[in-house]
Write an enzyme that holds these catalytic residues in place. Structure first.
Site, PDB file in Angstrom:
ATOM      1  N   HIS A  33      75.634 -44.883 -91.445  1.00 19.17           N
ATOM      2  CA  HIS A  33      74.359 -45.152 -90.757  1.00 19.17           C
ATOM      3  C   HIS A  33      73.615 -46.189 -91.589  1.00 19.17           C
ATOM      4  O   HIS A  33      73.350 -45.966 -92.768  1.00 19.17           O
ATOM      5  CB  HIS A  33      73.544 -43.862 -90.609  1.00 19.17           C
ATOM      6  CG  HIS A  33      74.197 -42.878 -89.679  1.00 19.17           C
ATOM      7  ND1 HIS A  33      74.390 -41.549 -89.985  1.00 19.17           N
ATOM      8  CD2 HIS A  33      74.722 -43.066 -88.439  1.00 19.17           C
ATOM      9  CE1 HIS A  33      74.985 -40.948 -88.963  1.00 19.17           C
ATOM     10  NE2 HIS A  33      75.201 -41.848 -88.012  1.00 19.17           N
TER      11      HIS A  33
ATOM     12  N   GLU B 109      70.578 -45.526 -94.010  1.00 16.74           N
ATOM     13  CA  GLU B 109      70.706 -44.480 -95.027  1.00 16.74           C
ATOM     14  C   GLU B 109      71.134 -45.133 -96.339  1.00 16.74           C
ATOM     15  O   GLU B 109      72.319 -45.198 -96.684  1.00 16.74           O
ATOM     16  CB  GLU B 109      71.685 -43.405 -94.544  1.00 16.74           C
ATOM     17  CG  GLU B 109      71.148 -42.750 -93.270  1.00 16.74           C
ATOM     18  CD  GLU B 109      72.052 -41.702 -92.661  1.00 16.74           C
ATOM     19  OE1 GLU B 109      71.663 -41.129 -91.637  1.00 16.74           O
ATOM     20  OE2 GLU B 109      73.146 -41.460 -93.195  1.00 16.74           O
TER      21      GLU B 109
ATOM     22  N   HIS C  91      75.597 -39.541 -96.806  1.00 14.86           N
ATOM     23  CA  HIS C  91      74.521 -39.855 -95.861  1.00 14.86           C
ATOM     24  C   HIS C  91      73.176 -39.407 -96.422  1.00 14.86           C
ATOM     25  O   HIS C  91      73.112 -38.730 -97.439  1.00 14.86           O
ATOM     26  CB  HIS C  91      74.748 -39.088 -94.538  1.00 14.86           C
ATOM     27  CG  HIS C  91      75.877 -39.605 -93.729  1.00 14.86           C
ATOM     28  ND1 HIS C  91      75.709 -40.204 -92.505  1.00 14.86           N
ATOM     29  CD2 HIS C  91      77.215 -39.610 -93.968  1.00 14.86           C
ATOM     30  CE1 HIS C  91      76.884 -40.564 -92.017  1.00 14.86           C
ATOM     31  NE2 HIS C  91      77.823 -40.212 -92.879  1.00 14.86           N
TER      32      HIS C  91
ATOM     33  N   GLU D 247      74.910 -34.777 -96.905  1.00  7.89           N
ATOM     34  CA  GLU D 247      73.545 -35.237 -96.579  1.00  7.89           C
ATOM     35  C   GLU D 247      72.674 -35.091 -97.813  1.00  7.89           C
ATOM     36  O   GLU D 247      72.505 -33.995 -98.341  1.00  7.89           O
ATOM     37  CB  GLU D 247      72.962 -34.401 -95.430  1.00  7.89           C
ATOM     38  CG  GLU D 247      73.772 -34.451 -94.144  1.00  7.89           C
ATOM     39  CD  GLU D 247      73.556 -35.738 -93.361  1.00  7.89           C
ATOM     40  OE1 GLU D 247      72.658 -36.527 -93.715  1.00  7.89           O
ATOM     41  OE2 GLU D 247      74.310 -35.956 -92.387  1.00  7.89           O
TER      42      GLU D 247
HETATM   43 ZN   LIG Z   1      73.917 -40.354 -91.510  1.00  6.59          ZN
END
Ligand SMILES: [Zn+2]
Length: 338
Positions: free
Chosen positions: A69, A72, A162, A226
């Site tokens: 992404h 990020e 991420h 994450e």
């Molecule tokens: Zn992500």
């Protein structure tokens, strides 16, 4: 921070190592690894492969991806400093390494994606997503990742780093595919503990993510990790990433496992909330944190005449996002198992 990086930060621009990785420019680190005798290849844009000159099936093969992404950016900074330092001490690299900077165009644009979410493209049937720019990018990533793991020994890792869109009861958490074999899964969970990852969600089903694909197709102990919040490149608070950076550095240098300060809490998926129509509405607002607990029978979402409710005594909501395309996952409900 290296001297070059320090000077870059002092001059007000991005540190050179961060600038280079954000632009998927591997020239400096590639040269240092090649000079140290490694077999270095650039199998696709944004992808760097560093292998030892002699094959050894006992050696681990580790893929690390960032920027899947584009907004990020914290993991891009973390990996940039780590790679910069490791490439200057290249003989310390103990694994065969694949580095992937995922959505290079979106990073450049400062956006999450260009046409569609890259981390939903790793599935056999893409439907309406097939014409998105990200579909071609996913094909490149799959080909390079496949080539990297093809012929590798049995110890295979893929850490896809991420940052979460919204605040979370657990500031750091990881998604681990159920299908990772038990021994590899235990090692992965131990590593996540060393990285101070607060929660692990065991996931029974692919949502089309890069890490799940690596687990399913290449036998990798793979995880989407994450780490904290979306932030501007160069302005992330890297102290939030200290433990994951140290754990990743240890993995790449073949350091012995460190004691775990606190084991991650483990959750399993209770239900997937799929958005089936444009009438889809979630029962809570955008400020809802990841891992917010909901009681039994509580309403989760309404989609036309279908309503999703909590089935267990308690379920916690993760990744609530009513804005996904129709047909995709708008949230996960999880329950704690250990
Ligand atoms: Zn992500």
């Amino acid at each position: 921070m290296t001297q070059d990086a320090f000077e870059g930060a002092q001059s007000g621009g991005l540190p050179p190592a961060v600038q280079a990785l954000a632009e998927a420019d591997f020239s400096a680190v590639a040269r240092l690894f090649a000079d140290a005798g490694f077999a270095v290849a650039l199998p696709a844009p944004g992808m760097l492969q560093v292998k030892h000159a002699s094959a050894d099936l006992n050696r681990a093969s580790v893929a690390v991806s960032v920027g899947v992404h584009g907004d990020e950016t914290g993991p891009i900074e973390v990996l940039a400093y780590l790679l910069d330092a490791l490439s200057r001490d290249a003989s310390a690299l103990a694994v065969d390494l694949l580095v992937c900077v995922g959505n290079v165009d979106a990073i450049r644009a400062g956006k999450r994606f260009i046409d569609a979410d890259l981390n939903r493209m790793f599935r056999p049937v893409r439907g309406a997503l097939a014409s998105a720019a990200e579909a071609a990018r996913a094909d490149d990533m799959i080909a390079a990742t496949s080539a990297f793991f093809n012929g590798a020994g049995p110890v295979r890792w893929h850490l896809d780093l991420h940052t979460a869109i919204r605040p979370s009861v657990y500031p750091t958490f990881a998604i681990v595919p159920d299908l990772v074999p038990d021994v590899a899964k235990a090692q992965l969970i131990a590593w996540l503990g060393q990285a101070a990852i607060g929660a692990i969600i065991m996931n029974p089903q692919s949502a089309g993510t890069y890490s799940y694909y690596s687990a399913e197709h290449f036998g990798a102990a793979a995880s989407t990790v994450e780490l904290g919040r979306v932030g501007t490149l160069g302005q992330n608070d890297l102290s939030l990433f200290d433990e994951v950076s140290r754990a990743l550095d240890g993995l790449l240098r073949g350091a012995p496992a460190q004691p775990i300060k606190a084991a991650s809490h483990v959750f399993k998926v209770a239900q997937e909330i799929i958005k089936h129509s444009d009438d889809f509405r979630m029962a809570f607002d955008r400020s809802t944190q990841n891992f917010t607990a909901l009681p039994q029978h509580a309403l989760i979402a309404i989609d036309g005449d279908v309503s999703y409710t909590v089935k267990h005594a308690e379920e916690l909501v993760v990744f609530p996002n009513p804005d996904v395309r129709v047909g995709l996952r708008a949230g996960l409900m999880v329950v704690r198992v250990s």
